[in-house]
Design a protein around this motif. Structure first.
Motif, mmCIF file in Angstrom:
data_model
loop_
_atom_site.group_PDB
_atom_site.id
_atom_site.type_symbol
_atom_site.label_atom_id
_atom_site.label_comp_id
_atom_site.label_asym_id
_atom_site.label_seq_id
_atom_site.Cartn_x
_atom_site.Cartn_y
_atom_site.Cartn_z
ATOM 1 N N VAL A 77 8.827 -48.827 -5.191
ATOM 2 C CA VAL A 77 8.991 -47.960 -4.019
ATOM 3 C C VAL A 77 8.384 -46.576 -4.257
ATOM 4 O O VAL A 77 8.687 -45.926 -5.262
ATOM 5 C CB VAL A 77 10.487 -47.816 -3.654
ATOM 6 C CG1 VAL A 77 10.661 -46.855 -2.477
ATOM 7 C CG2 VAL A 77 11.089 -49.172 -3.316
ATOM 8 N N ASP A 78 7.522 -46.149 -3.337
ATOM 9 C CA ASP A 78 6.925 -44.810 -3.379
ATOM 10 C C ASP A 78 6.317 -44.518 -4.752
ATOM 11 O O ASP A 78 6.558 -43.473 -5.359
ATOM 12 C CB ASP A 78 7.990 -43.757 -3.038
ATOM 13 C CG ASP A 78 7.396 -42.367 -2.818
ATOM 14 O OD1 ASP A 78 6.190 -42.270 -2.523
ATOM 15 O OD2 ASP A 78 8.146 -41.375 -2.968
ATOM 16 N N VAL A 79 5.517 -45.462 -5.249
ATOM 17 C CA VAL A 79 4.881 -45.316 -6.562
ATOM 18 C C VAL A 79 3.644 -44.428 -6.433
ATOM 19 O O VAL A 79 2.803 -44.638 -5.555
ATOM 20 C CB VAL A 79 4.498 -46.691 -7.139
ATOM 21 C CG1 VAL A 79 3.787 -46.523 -8.486
ATOM 22 C CG2 VAL A 79 5.739 -47.570 -7.281
ATOM 23 N N ALA A 80 3.538 -43.438 -7.308
ATOM 24 C CA ALA A 80 2.378 -42.537 -7.289
ATOM 25 C C ALA A 80 2.074 -42.060 -8.697
ATOM 26 O O ALA A 80 2.971 -41.956 -9.539
ATOM 27 C CB ALA A 80 2.637 -41.355 -6.372
ATOM 28 N N ALA A 81 0.801 -41.745 -8.938
ATOM 29 C CA ALA A 81 0.355 -41.278 -10.255
ATOM 30 C C ALA A 81 0.559 -39.768 -10.345
ATOM 31 O O ALA A 81 -0.391 -38.989 -10.224
ATOM 32 C CB ALA A 81 -1.100 -41.649 -10.482
ATOM 33 N N ILE A 82 1.781 -39.337 -10.574
ATOM 34 C CA ILE A 82 2.101 -37.910 -10.618
ATOM 35 C C ILE A 82 2.398 -37.431 -12.036
ATOM 36 O O ILE A 82 2.647 -36.241 -12.262
ATOM 37 C CB ILE A 82 3.297 -37.580 -9.705
ATOM 38 C CG1 ILE A 82 4.553 -38.339 -10.162
ATOM 39 C CG2 ILE A 82 2.967 -37.881 -8.251
ATOM 40 C CD1 ILE A 82 5.825 -37.917 -9.434
ATOM 41 N N GLY A 83 2.390 -38.337 -13.005
ATOM 42 C CA GLY A 83 2.681 -37.974 -14.376
ATOM 43 C C GLY A 83 1.432 -37.594 -15.150
ATOM 44 O O GLY A 83 0.308 -37.756 -14.660
ATOM 45 N N PRO A 84 1.598 -37.085 -16.373
ATOM 46 C CA PRO A 84 0.445 -36.775 -17.216
ATOM 47 C C PRO A 84 -0.337 -38.041 -17.524
ATOM 48 O O PRO A 84 0.216 -39.141 -17.567
ATOM 49 C CB PRO A 84 1.073 -36.174 -18.475
ATOM 50 C CG PRO A 84 2.487 -36.638 -18.464
ATOM 51 C CD PRO A 84 2.878 -36.806 -17.041
ATOM 52 N N GLU A 85 -1.669 -37.888 -17.732
ATOM 53 C CA GLU A 85 -2.564 -39.017 -17.988
ATOM 54 C C GLU A 85 -2.529 -40.016 -16.836
ATOM 55 O O GLU A 85 -2.736 -41.214 -17.009
ATOM 56 C CB GLU A 85 -2.213 -39.696 -19.317
ATOM 57 C CG GLU A 85 -2.321 -38.773 -20.523
ATOM 58 C CD GLU A 85 -1.971 -39.460 -21.837
ATOM 59 O OE1 GLU A 85 -1.369 -40.555 -21.812
ATOM 60 O OE2 GLU A 85 -2.309 -38.888 -22.892
ATOM 61 N N ASN A 86 -2.253 -39.511 -15.625
ATOM 62 C CA ASN A 86 -2.203 -40.323 -14.404
ATOM 63 C C ASN A 86 -1.188 -41.462 -14.475
ATOM 64 O O ASN A 86 -1.380 -42.522 -13.871
ATOM 65 C CB ASN A 86 -3.592 -40.886 -14.081
ATOM 66 C CG ASN A 86 -4.563 -39.797 -13.641
ATOM 67 O OD1 ASN A 86 -4.194 -38.905 -12.880
ATOM 68 N ND2 ASN A 86 -5.789 -39.868 -14.138
ATOM 69 N N THR A 87 -0.117 -41.254 -15.204
ATOM 70 C CA THR A 87 0.926 -42.274 -15.262
ATOM 71 C C THR A 87 1.681 -42.311 -13.937
ATOM 72 O O THR A 87 1.909 -41.291 -13.293
ATOM 73 C CB THR A 87 1.909 -42.001 -16.412
ATOM 74 O OG1 THR A 87 2.372 -40.648 -16.338
ATOM 75 C CG2 THR A 87 1.233 -42.219 -17.748
ATOM 76 N N GLU A 88 2.063 -43.537 -13.550
ATOM 77 C CA GLU A 88 2.723 -43.743 -12.271
ATOM 78 C C GLU A 88 4.242 -43.750 -12.407
ATOM 79 O O GLU A 88 4.777 -44.136 -13.444
ATOM 80 C CB GLU A 88 2.261 -45.072 -11.652
ATOM 81 C CG GLU A 88 0.787 -45.100 -11.301
ATOM 82 C CD GLU A 88 0.386 -46.402 -10.637
ATOM 83 O OE1 GLU A 88 1.134 -47.407 -10.791
ATOM 84 O OE2 GLU A 88 -0.655 -46.424 -9.950
#
Length: 216
Positions: free
Chosen positions: A27-38
């Motif tokens: 649900v509402d998965v997005a790459a908002i973490g460092p190194e584009n982690t989801e």
């Protein structure tokens, strides 16, 4: 009735933990973490993380609580070993210590499992780490909440002074509360990591209560 309720409650918390994993992965998965982690539930997680930012005081405080939790584990491990040597039978070791050993073992296995089965990664790359690390559930939250909550169940068997018993229970519950708040505001976990740590801890605590009562 109490035995059944503790077992049922433990299963309910485990089910909620599994539901949370499904939500975080879908649900509402997005790459908002460092190194584009989801990360799932990304809007909630990002908002909470931005509100609190990074706070090293709370990070260091909860690290100290983690050391104290390991010290509690070590104390009961030594007590159990001494009893085993003296009584020459694991069946004669205090049921409280055996049940504690069981919940500690399950906590350790769960920690190792989620180091291999990564649900999501931390919102920051910690100092000294080359890459972003696994973050779900918060292992500090899981460890500290489980250890200090179960301590309140058994301390009466090993500390006979009522005032000291009460003090240990109060301090244990304060540590639990400060850990939940501290791991959230220190910024090294997402909100859902802390929630996951609390849910799986509540599962372990209720199952511990069930088996401890069953051993009576």
């Amino acid at each position: 009735m109490k035995k059944r309720n503790s077992l049922v409650q433990g299963i309910i918390y485990l089910a909620l933990f599994v539901v949370l994993i499904i939500l975080v992965k879908t649900v509402d998965v997005a790459a908002i973490g460092p190194e584009n982690t989801e990360i799932g539930l990304s809007h909630i997680n990002q908002t909470v993380h931005e509100v609190f930012g990074i706070n090293m005081f709370w990070y260091k405080l909860t690290e100290v609580f983690g050391i104290l939790a390991l010290l509690v584990v070590a104390i009961f491990a030594v007590m159990g070993l001494v009893q085993l040597i003296k009584r020459k039978s694991i069946a004669k070791v205090d049921r409280e210590i055996l049940c504690l050993g069981g919940v500690y073992a399950v906590t350790l296995v769960t920690y190792a499992l989620f180091e291999k089965v990564v649900i999501n990664y931390r919102p920051i790359i910690e100092e000294g780490a080359e890459h972003v690390e696994a973050s779900f559930p918060s292992s500090h939250t899981m460890l500290i909440v489980t250890v200090f909550a179960t301590l309140t169940f058994v301390i009466g068997e090993y500390v006979k002074a009522d005032k000291l018993q009460g003090l240990i229970r109060i301090v244990s519950l304060v540590i639990v509360c400060l850990t939940i708040v501290g791991r959230l505001v220190c910024g090294v976990h997402w909100f859902t990591d802390i929630l996951g740590g609390c849910l799986i801890s509540l599962c372990f605590i209720n199952l511990f209560d069930h088996f401890l009562r069953k051993a009576d």
